[in-house]
Design a protein around this motif. Structure first.
Motif, mmCIF file in Angstrom:
data_model
loop_
_atom_site.group_PDB
_atom_site.id
_atom_site.type_symbol
_atom_site.label_atom_id
_atom_site.label_comp_id
_atom_site.label_asym_id
_atom_site.label_seq_id
_atom_site.Cartn_x
_atom_site.Cartn_y
_atom_site.Cartn_z
ATOM 1 N N ARG A 269 -11.218 23.468 45.052
ATOM 2 C CA ARG A 269 -12.192 22.418 44.731
ATOM 3 C C ARG A 269 -13.452 22.555 45.576
ATOM 4 N N GLY A 270 -14.546 22.032 45.027
ATOM 5 C CA GLY A 270 -15.816 22.045 45.749
ATOM 6 C C GLY A 270 -16.527 23.378 45.728
ATOM 7 N N ARG A 271 -16.126 24.274 44.848
ATOM 8 C CA ARG A 271 -16.731 25.605 44.790
ATOM 9 C C ARG A 271 -17.330 25.915 43.423
ATOM 10 N N GLY A 272 -17.453 24.891 42.558
ATOM 11 C CA GLY A 272 -18.083 25.078 41.257
ATOM 12 C C GLY A 272 -17.140 25.455 40.134
ATOM 13 N N PHE A 273 -15.847 25.628 40.430
ATOM 14 C CA PHE A 273 -14.913 26.025 39.380
ATOM 15 C C PHE A 273 -14.727 24.917 38.357
ATOM 16 N N ARG B 271 -16.903 22.753 37.366
ATOM 17 C CA ARG B 271 -18.086 22.764 36.504
ATOM 18 C C ARG B 271 -17.969 23.882 35.475
ATOM 19 N N GLU B 272 -17.509 25.063 35.908
ATOM 20 C CA GLU B 272 -17.346 26.183 34.976
ATOM 21 C C GLU B 272 -16.285 25.875 33.925
ATOM 22 N N LEU B 273 -15.148 25.341 34.367
ATOM 23 C CA LEU B 273 -14.081 24.998 33.433
ATOM 24 C C LEU B 273 -14.539 23.938 32.441
ATOM 25 N N TYR B 274 -15.194 22.905 32.954
ATOM 26 C CA TYR B 274 -15.691 21.828 32.105
ATOM 27 C C TYR B 274 -16.699 22.378 31.090
ATOM 28 N N SER B 275 -17.644 23.201 31.535
ATOM 29 C CA SER B 275 -18.654 23.771 30.634
ATOM 30 C C SER B 275 -18.004 24.603 29.532
ATOM 31 N N HIS B 276 -16.999 25.375 29.900
ATOM 32 C CA HIS B 276 -16.285 26.209 28.926
ATOM 33 C C HIS B 276 -15.626 25.335 27.853
ATOM 34 N N ALA B 277 -14.881 24.309 28.280
ATOM 35 C CA ALA B 277 -14.186 23.433 27.334
ATOM 36 C C ALA B 277 -15.168 22.589 26.525
ATOM 37 N N LEU B 278 -16.255 22.148 27.153
ATOM 38 C CA LEU B 278 -17.265 21.363 26.441
ATOM 39 C C LEU B 278 -17.905 22.193 25.327
ATOM 40 N N ALA B 279 -18.224 23.438 25.609
ATOM 41 C CA ALA B 279 -18.807 24.314 24.589
ATOM 42 C C ALA B 279 -17.841 24.497 23.414
#
Length: 143
Positions: A78-82, A84-92
């Motif tokens: 946590r706290g390393r941007g993962f 955000r990456e996971l969320y962006s992937h699923a949101l797309a």
């Protein structure tokens, strides 16, 4: 970091591990995870060989434009941007399936997850406790 779908038993087991680590009040068996994988889009994420997290995409039901996007990151990552990456992937993925309304759910005892959701623009609209539990789940909707 790279996301992998959960088509193999090993990937389903990894998804289960992340889920059960992040949501210890609602542990899932491997059979539960198999059943979820038939209804939802599940991914796991690795950094090299290390398991980092997972996502769940509850796709819009027939006639609906609402999808639920859940990103879970193991505490050590946590706290390393993962997230955000996971969320962006699923949101797309959700958007590509016609989702116009995006929701998420976070365990109330996960302050990092709630903070992440609020920073991403989600607003709480419901709290509920599953039968036999004491810790509420928080439903949030992207504003």
């Amino acid at each position: 970091m790279h996301a992998v779908d959960t088509t193999s038993e090993a990937a389903l087991s990894d998804w289960q591990h992340v889920h059960n680590t992040v949501i210890p009040t609602a542990l899932l068996s491997l059979e539960d995870v198999r059943e979820r994988s038939a209804r939802h889009v599940l991914h796991i994420a690795h950094l090299g060989d290390a398991l980092v997290g997972c996502t769940t995409l509850r796709v819009p039901a027939a006639g609906s434009t609402t999808a639920t996007v859940i990103a879970r990151v193991l505490p050590a990552y946590r706290g390393r941007g993962f997230g955000r990456e996971l969320y962006s992937h699923a949101l797309a993925q959700a958007r590509s399936l016609g989702a116009e309304v995006i929701e998420t759910v976070v365990l109330a005892s996960n302050p990092e997850g709630l903070s992440f959701a609020h920073r991403a623009g989600f607003i709480e609209f419901d709290r509920y406790v599953l039968p036999g539990d004491t810790v509420p789940f928080v439903d949030l909707r992207l504003a």
